[in-house]
Design a protein around this motif. Sequence first.
Motif, PDB file in Angstrom:
ATOM      1  N   TYR A 175      16.514 -27.340 -20.728  1.00 29.99           N
ATOM      2  CA  TYR A 175      16.011 -27.311 -22.326  1.00 29.99           C
ATOM      3  C   TYR A 175      15.770 -25.741 -22.542  1.00 29.99           C
ATOM      4  O   TYR A 175      15.493 -25.096 -23.009  1.00 29.99           O
ATOM      5  CB  TYR A 175      15.148 -27.768 -23.007  1.00 29.99           C
ATOM      6  N   ASN A 176      15.428 -25.156 -20.965  1.00 25.97           N
ATOM      7  CA  ASN A 176      14.953 -23.984 -20.814  1.00 25.97           C
ATOM      8  C   ASN A 176      16.133 -23.008 -20.329  1.00 25.97           C
ATOM      9  O   ASN A 176      15.883 -23.310 -18.759  1.00 25.97           O
ATOM     10  CB  ASN A 176      13.661 -24.138 -20.223  1.00 25.97           C
ATOM     11  N   SER A 177      16.259 -22.281 -21.007  1.00 25.12           N
ATOM     12  CA  SER A 177      17.395 -21.092 -19.838  1.00 25.12           C
ATOM     13  C   SER A 177      17.208 -20.628 -18.743  1.00 25.12           C
ATOM     14  O   SER A 177      18.604 -20.170 -18.433  1.00 25.12           O
ATOM     15  CB  SER A 177      18.302 -20.729 -21.675  1.00 25.12           C
ATOM     16  N   VAL A 200      15.963 -21.382 -16.723  1.00 26.49           N
ATOM     17  CA  VAL A 200      16.285 -21.867 -15.332  1.00 26.49           C
ATOM     18  C   VAL A 200      17.202 -22.351 -14.530  1.00 26.49           C
ATOM     19  O   VAL A 200      17.865 -22.665 -15.262  1.00 26.49           O
ATOM     20  CB  VAL A 200      14.555 -23.477 -15.210  1.00 26.49           C
ATOM     21  N   MET A 207      24.620 -20.904 -20.413  1.00 25.69           N
ATOM     22  CA  MET A 207      23.685 -21.939 -19.579  1.00 25.69           C
ATOM     23  C   MET A 207      23.134 -23.445 -20.129  1.00 25.69           C
ATOM     24  O   MET A 207      23.504 -24.245 -19.812  1.00 25.69           O
ATOM     25  CB  MET A 207      22.741 -20.976 -19.257  1.00 25.69           C
ATOM     26  N   ARG A 208      22.232 -23.123 -21.788  1.00 20.71           N
ATOM     27  CA  ARG A 208      21.537 -23.862 -22.422  1.00 20.71           C
ATOM     28  C   ARG A 208      22.605 -24.456 -23.152  1.00 20.71           C
ATOM     29  O   ARG A 208      23.130 -25.910 -22.765  1.00 20.71           O
ATOM     30  CB  ARG A 208      21.431 -22.886 -23.634  1.00 20.71           C
ATOM     31  N   ASN A 214      24.669 -26.745 -19.523  1.00 21.26           N
ATOM     32  CA  ASN A 214      23.395 -27.956 -20.100  1.00 21.26           C
ATOM     33  C   ASN A 214      24.035 -29.029 -20.635  1.00 21.26           C
ATOM     34  O   ASN A 214      23.780 -29.957 -19.868  1.00 21.26           O
ATOM     35  CB  ASN A 214      22.096 -27.761 -19.906  1.00 21.26           C
ATOM     36  N   GLY A 273      10.458 -31.099 -25.672  1.00 20.68           N
ATOM     37  CA  GLY A 273      11.039 -29.480 -25.964  1.00 20.68           C
ATOM     38  C   GLY A 273      12.439 -29.495 -26.323  1.00 20.68           C
ATOM     39  O   GLY A 273      13.063 -28.237 -26.521  1.00 20.68           O
ATOM     40  N   ALA A 274      13.093 -30.709 -26.452  1.00 24.80           N
ATOM     41  CA  ALA A 274      14.596 -30.256 -27.302  1.00 24.80           C
ATOM     42  C   ALA A 274      14.136 -29.638 -28.330  1.00 24.80           C
ATOM     43  O   ALA A 274      13.842 -30.360 -28.844  1.00 24.80           O
ATOM     44  CB  ALA A 274      15.189 -31.325 -27.018  1.00 24.80           C
ATOM     45  N   ASP A 285      19.786 -28.486 -30.332  1.00 24.76           N
ATOM     46  CA  ASP A 285      20.329 -28.958 -29.174  1.00 24.76           C
ATOM     47  C   ASP A 285      20.632 -30.071 -28.736  1.00 24.76           C
ATOM     48  O   ASP A 285      21.527 -30.708 -28.399  1.00 24.76           O
ATOM     49  CB  ASP A 285      19.363 -29.053 -27.991  1.00 24.76           C
TER      50      ASP A 285
END
Lengths: 230, 406
Positions: free
Chosen positions: A98-100, A102, B1-2, B5, B321-322, B326
């Motif tokens: 959830y940390n873009s 990294v 990127m996010r 994921n 932390g989401a 998200d």
Amino acid sequence: MGNETVHALKGVSFDIEEGEFVTIMGSSGSGKSTLLHIVGCLDQPTSGSYAINGVAVSSFNKNELATIRNEKIGFIFQSYNLLPRTTALENVELPLLYNSQVSTQERKKRALEALERVGLADRIQHTPSELSGGQQQRVAIARSLVNDPVVILADEATGNLDTRTSYEIMSLFQELNAQRKTIVFVTHEPDIAGFSKRTIVLKDGKILRDENNNKVNQAADMLLAMPVED
Amino acid sequence: MRILNLLKIALKAISLNKVRALLTMLGVIIGVASVIAMLAIGEGSKESIRAQISSMGSNMITIRPYAERQGGVRLNRNDMQSLTMDDFGQLEGKTSLLSYISPQVNGSGQVISGSENWPSSIYGVDPDFLSIRVWEVTDGSMFTDAEVKAASKVAVIGQTVVENLFTNGEDPVGQMIRFNNIPFKVIGVLAEKGENTFGQDQDDVVLAPYTTVQKRILAIDYLHSIVASAVSEEEAEAAVANVTEIMRDAHQLSANATEDFEVRSMDELISTFSSTSDMMTILLVAIASISLLIGGIGIMNIMYVSVKERTREIGLRLAIGAKGLDILTQFLIEAILISITGGIIGVILGLSATYVIEEILRWPTSVTSYSIAISFAVCAITGIFFGWYPARKASALDPITALRYE
Ligand SMILES: Nc1ncnc2c1ncn2[C@@H]1O[C@H](COP(=O)(O)OP(=O)(O)OP(=O)(O)O)[C@@H](O)[C@H]1O
Ligand SMILES: [Mg+2]
């Protein structure tokens, strides 16, 4: 949910300085987990205020709180809260997903390092159901370290570990504390409290004692002094 | 990127529950496959009707007596005597919009040759008829205007008649046949045309001069119909109007009198049949869409259960932390992945089903790209639409409450 309103915490007021190592003790149901949740920005007090770096947490919105939890706080849950059917490595990687900032390689590398630090390098592909209670707890600890947080909040992080392993973990925490990380550690065991400079004791949601410990034990030294078992 | 994921997370979640995902997809798969197959069948039959009607001569215009109701009884068109050779003469002389025109009378009866016999139809026409219907004579020749004038007993026969009367493979041209006991000399054989859209055998026919059929077989002096060809497809509509006008004049109809005849062009016939098959297509697609809708509700149901079941997981994700977005995105991606994958499998299945229908049942089918595009779009929208509510619910959870959920 009962009809009666439960006041898990009442009139609790204290400050924690940057770089401090604080132990919170108290009997079961005294409000330790509730307090830690508030400190970890997971829960908000119904009345009263809590400020980080001088800023009231109630002034942050949900997304800002999420970012704080993601980047600044490492939380070890009393009940571990690992994702089932997901490997130890993936569990530890989770906060970084959830940390873009990294990258994938960076994420993997940091997760491996964190697992190594808790002595689980040989169990990275195991799922929680294939791990012992203590190993699961160590995966949860690794997960709290992976985002390189400034504050580590541990809710009975050594509750399921044998003396030797829990000393190893305490030695790790002391090492992190030496690197100016702030640590709040909830425990039942008085000998664990001996590793921190300050102990807050709760009773029925109130602070019973808030005292400094003049003789801090070094977990690393105690490990050396321990008889080697087979 | 996010988002990458989140895609990874969603894929992982689906892979942890493969069977369930597959079962959820099933609704979508069946829905999409049936929409595609139904549209292909509908479109295919429409196209084949259009093609076959056009092959009957796309410029063709038919004038028939109008079967009016008289005291509640609808008369048989063939018994109406309102169409005459006079009308034919008027039409032939007064319009320049028709390139061919032929009178037509129809009879049916038994055709006999030697010891063989066969029930068939006889069309009394003139030589223009071949050009109007775009038929061809393969052996021998068509009868001439002179033979029509002389009411000669000559005939041109279709392949089915040939097969049933000349079983030994002898050449029919030059042979004698009898139609309802009237002898005809076979002077030509028509090229094979096969069945038309309505399952009628177009080769089961005997053509003879209309004069002969009128006198010898039917004993009438009126016509059953007049068939004509417009000079071009574009002029067909004008020709219909022109023919109607001439016919009204010929029948001395006052301006508001209803017509005792009917003029139809092939275009009208095509649109009549197209609209029938359009209706059928709509009906089929409606049924198929319902199954797609049910598929969508299936997705919603599973996503809803999934959100409930994974409340603790959601709580944990939020705790480390989401953001709400998200979680929303993750569940939406899951729903869309399921519906899109279902859509892809559905398209493949639909195309295979269409192929099987075409190959084994021999039904005409036609897969249009828009049918694939539409069902695919519907799939994605279904995923988003039905995935939205549960995903929204998941994202609004409070971390601690969710973690405490049992
Ligand atoms: N969601 C809730 N609803 C009602 N009461 C609650 C809720 N959460 C906690 N409590 C109550 O608040 C009190 C404090 O709970 P908390 O979990 O903080 O205790 P604790 O000190 O961590 O105990 P333990 O050492 O057993 O973990 C308990 O009496 C508990 O019953
Ligand atoms: Mg607790």
